[in-house]
Design an enzyme around this catalytic site. Structure first.
Site, PDB file in Angstrom:
ATOM      1  N   GLU A 154       1.187  -1.421   0.066  1.00 12.04           N
ATOM      2  CA  GLU A 154      -0.013   0.058  -0.117  1.00 12.04           C
ATOM      3  C   GLU A 154       1.085   0.921   0.032  1.00 12.04           C
ATOM      4  OE1 GLU A 154      -3.076  -0.169   2.572  1.00 12.04           O
ATOM      5  OE2 GLU A 154      -2.809  -2.242   3.021  1.00 12.04           O
TER       6      GLU A 154
ATOM      7  N   HIS B 247      -9.079   9.728   3.692  1.00 13.00           N
ATOM      8  CA  HIS B 247      -8.136   8.211   2.610  1.00 13.00           C
ATOM      9  C   HIS B 247      -8.462   8.913   1.152  1.00 13.00           C
ATOM     10  CE1 HIS B 247      -8.527   4.754   0.413  1.00 13.00           C
ATOM     11  NE2 HIS B 247      -7.554   3.602   2.047  1.00 13.00           N
TER      12      HIS B 247
ATOM     13  N   ARG C 101      -0.288   8.396   1.821  1.00 11.38           N
ATOM     14  CA  ARG C 101      -1.291   8.805   1.692  1.00 11.38           C
ATOM     15  C   ARG C 101      -2.043  10.599   1.702  1.00 11.38           C
ATOM     16  NH1 ARG C 101      -4.995   5.067   5.499  1.00 11.38           N
ATOM     17  NH2 ARG C 101      -4.447   3.450   3.703  1.00 11.38           N
TER      18      ARG C 101
ATOM     19  N   HIS D 100     -10.693   9.551   7.042  1.00  9.78           N
ATOM     20  CA  HIS D 100     -10.447   8.620   7.273  1.00  9.78           C
ATOM     21  C   HIS D 100     -10.070   7.921   8.363  1.00  9.78           C
ATOM     22  CE1 HIS D 100      -9.870   4.130   6.101  1.00  9.78           C
ATOM     23  NE2 HIS D 100      -8.219   3.985   6.043  1.00  9.78           N
TER      24      HIS D 100
ATOM     25  N   ARG E   8       0.166   8.694   9.343  1.00  7.13           N
ATOM     26  CA  ARG E   8       0.031   6.760   8.935  1.00  7.13           C
ATOM     27  C   ARG E   8       0.588   6.631   7.976  1.00  7.13           C
ATOM     28  NH1 ARG E   8      -4.206   2.567   9.300  1.00  7.13           N
ATOM     29  NH2 ARG E   8      -5.140   3.758   7.651  1.00  7.13           N
TER      30      ARG E   8
END
Ligand code: SIN
Length: 553
Positions: A125, A248, A299, A360, A395
């Protein structure tokens, strides 16, 4: 004033997501009594919706150092490196334990790979330089929650109170008791009969999950109201880094299907982001303009890039293109996402997937040590409610399930090693305790509660979202001050219903996010303020701490 019932336990856990149930599991190993309070059904939690998986070093080509390095890079100078290392290194043991309880992670053989068929398939990811995400198809959170629910149900010394919503913590300062602040439990509303009782215990652990519902658009379910952070703040605990709200990048954009996540794991399998330059034009890739890792950039970078492209082109969404995989491969690797997209009229193997960013994950939270201990004696926190220092300013994907599985063991060990001193309930506690509002009643002001709820979520999205300015933050601050006053002045003394408890919590958390954002006079990680568009090296690793003045409790 009505004297209400008191229930006594050794340990209280508030919340029944992966972190909460794992805490209950480890605490119960001592044989002591554990109460789990959860505001809906046991498995109605944020963890259940986690698709991607658990980031953990299990491959011989990977290393703890590399996982730590990726976490620190994503965290943009705000992670606590010692906490990161401790959590990353404890990962394999936590994975083995949940496997021993019955969790099934997808193997390579299940995806039709001939090489190394017995090992786990490892996904990738954003921000990860290695494949290291263990997953259970694309419903990892649901699988882990299933295992922990079953495990907890089998424990005789754990009592799960469903439809019980914690209202506030019982702390010594609020009761006017001398000495440093100490937590003795919580006040609980039984949503089924409307009664409030007090639950006392040697330790209280907050594991109430996130706060996505503070924003208009979110990947989170309805339960994510930030209640843990709000209660801890009101009790006088230190709250850290609430300006770092993760958006997100890819939530399905669809008029009827809301909050459906399109996992970053798709980009790990080569999906690329595209946008239309103008209406009806063929969408083209754009992430090369923003980051060398392109669609797999961390992200914060991806969400901001999408926001900026949508504003530049005036389009309502961008697109994910994973059409280079066959329908068979996609169905096997992403069965849940494939089915949900198909229901929305999108065949992932043939069509582009329209996506938008949405709130998110809260990277800040109740400030804790790596064993979950907060600034209040007897109060612990775990999972998304906590700020251990793992996530920093952004994160790294799939680090949260890891954290939710690792912290509870260290926490239970710490608690057990000093249980006797934690269990020494203040002799005056029962005398001092009372509940100052009336019992729960039905509110005839439901419309006002619904209106305030909508208003908060809308201005938080517009003013305290991906792109912030000082003026927008000030506007948000003025509005939240008014709403908070209304809640305390007009409702709180008369009615205590689950809706009002949640409204009060989202209002508290919204104000914490606004205040923390106003305090950080730079742009870092997930916090972008156009009036301070630079990174201030002096602020690296400087937490934004908000703590309610204990004298005012
Ligand atoms: C995802 O699957 O994209 C979400 C994973 C995460 O938030 O860690």
């Amino acid at each position: 004033m009505k004297i209400h019932e008191i229930k006594q336990f050794d340990h209280i856990v508030i919340g029944s997501g992966l972190a909460g149930l794992t805490c209950a599991y480890h605490l119960a190993k001592s044989g002591r009594s554990v109460a789990v309070f959860t505001k809906r059904e046991i498995d109605e939690c944020n963890s259940r919706f986690a698709q991607g998986g658990v980031a953990c070093v299990t491959d011989k080509l990977d290393s703890f150092d590399e996982h730590v390095a990726d976490t620190l890079t994503a965290g943009a100078g705000m992670c606590d490196e010692k906490a990161v290392r401790a959590i990353v290194e404890a990962g394999p043991e936590a994975i083995n334990e949940i496997i021993s309880l019955g969790a099934k992670f997808t193997t390579r053989a299940e995806l039709g790979h001939k090489d190394d068929p017995d090992s786990f398939d490892l996904g990738r990811e954003g921000g990860h330089h290695k494949r290291r995400i263990l997953h259970a198809g694309d419903i990892t959170g649901a699988e882990l929650e299933r295992v922990m629910v079953k495990t907890i149900r089998e424990k005789n010394n754990v009592t799960v109170f469903e439809n019980h919503i914690a209202i506030d913590l019982v702390v010594s300062k609020r009761l006017g008791l001398p000495g440093s602040n100490r937590c003795f439990g919580c006040y609980v509303l039984n949503s089924e009969n409307g009664e409030i009782f007090t639950a006392l215990a040697a330790t209280t652990t907050i594991a109430c999950g996130g706060a996505g519902k503070v924003y208009l658009y979110t990947s989170n379910p309805d339960v994510a109201c930030g209640s843990g952070v709000a209660m801890a703040y009101r009790a006088g605990a230190k709250i850290a880094n609430m300006e770092f709200i993760q958006f997100h990048p890819t939530i399905l954009y669809h008029p009827e299907i809301r909050s459906f996540l399109i996992s970053e794991a798709l980009r790990g399998e080569g999906a690329v982001l595209k946008c239309r330059e103008k209406r009806n034009a063929e969408p083209v890739e754009f992430m090369q303009k923003y980051h060398p890792m392109q669609s797999l950039a961390p992200r914060d970078v991806v969400a901001r890039a999408i926001d900026s492209e949508m504003k530049r082109t005036g389009e309502e969404c961008v697109y994910l293109d994973i059409r280079h995989h066959s329908e068979e491969t996609l169905k096997r690797r992403f069965p849940n996402i494939f089915a949900q997209c198909l229901e929305a009229g999108i065949n992932m193997a043939k069509d582009l997937i329209p996506v938008v960013p949405a709130a998110h994950f809260v990277c800040g939270g109740i400030k804790t040590e790596v064993n979950g201990a907060t600034s209040i004696l007897g109060l612990y926190a775990a999972g998304e409610s906590a700020c251990t220092g793992l996530h920093g300013a952004n994160r790294l994907a799939s680090n949260s399930l890891l954290e939710a599985m690792v912290i509870p063991r260290a926490m239970a060990e710490d608690i057990e090693s000093r249980f006797d001193s934690l269990n020494a309930i203040h002799p005056d506690i029962r005398k001092a305790m009372n509940w100052t509002t009336g019992n729960a009643t039905n509110s005839d002001e439901q419309i006002l509660i619904a209106h305030n709820w909508d208003e908060i979520r809308r201005f938080m999205w517009d003013y305290v979202g991906i792109y912030r300015t000082s003026k927008r933050l000030e506007r948000a601050k003025n509005r939240i001050k008014l709403i908070r006053k209304e809640i305390e002045k007009y409702y709180w003394d008369f009615i205590v219903t689950p809706d009002l408890v949640e409204l009060r919590n989202i209002a508290t958390v919204a104000e914490l996010i606004i205040d923390s954002s106003l305090k950080r006079k730079e742009s870092r990680g997930l916090h972008y303020n156009a009036d301070y568009p630079f990174l201030d090296p002096e602020l690296e690793c400087v937490d934004t701490i908000i703590q309610r003045d204990v004298r005012s409790l």
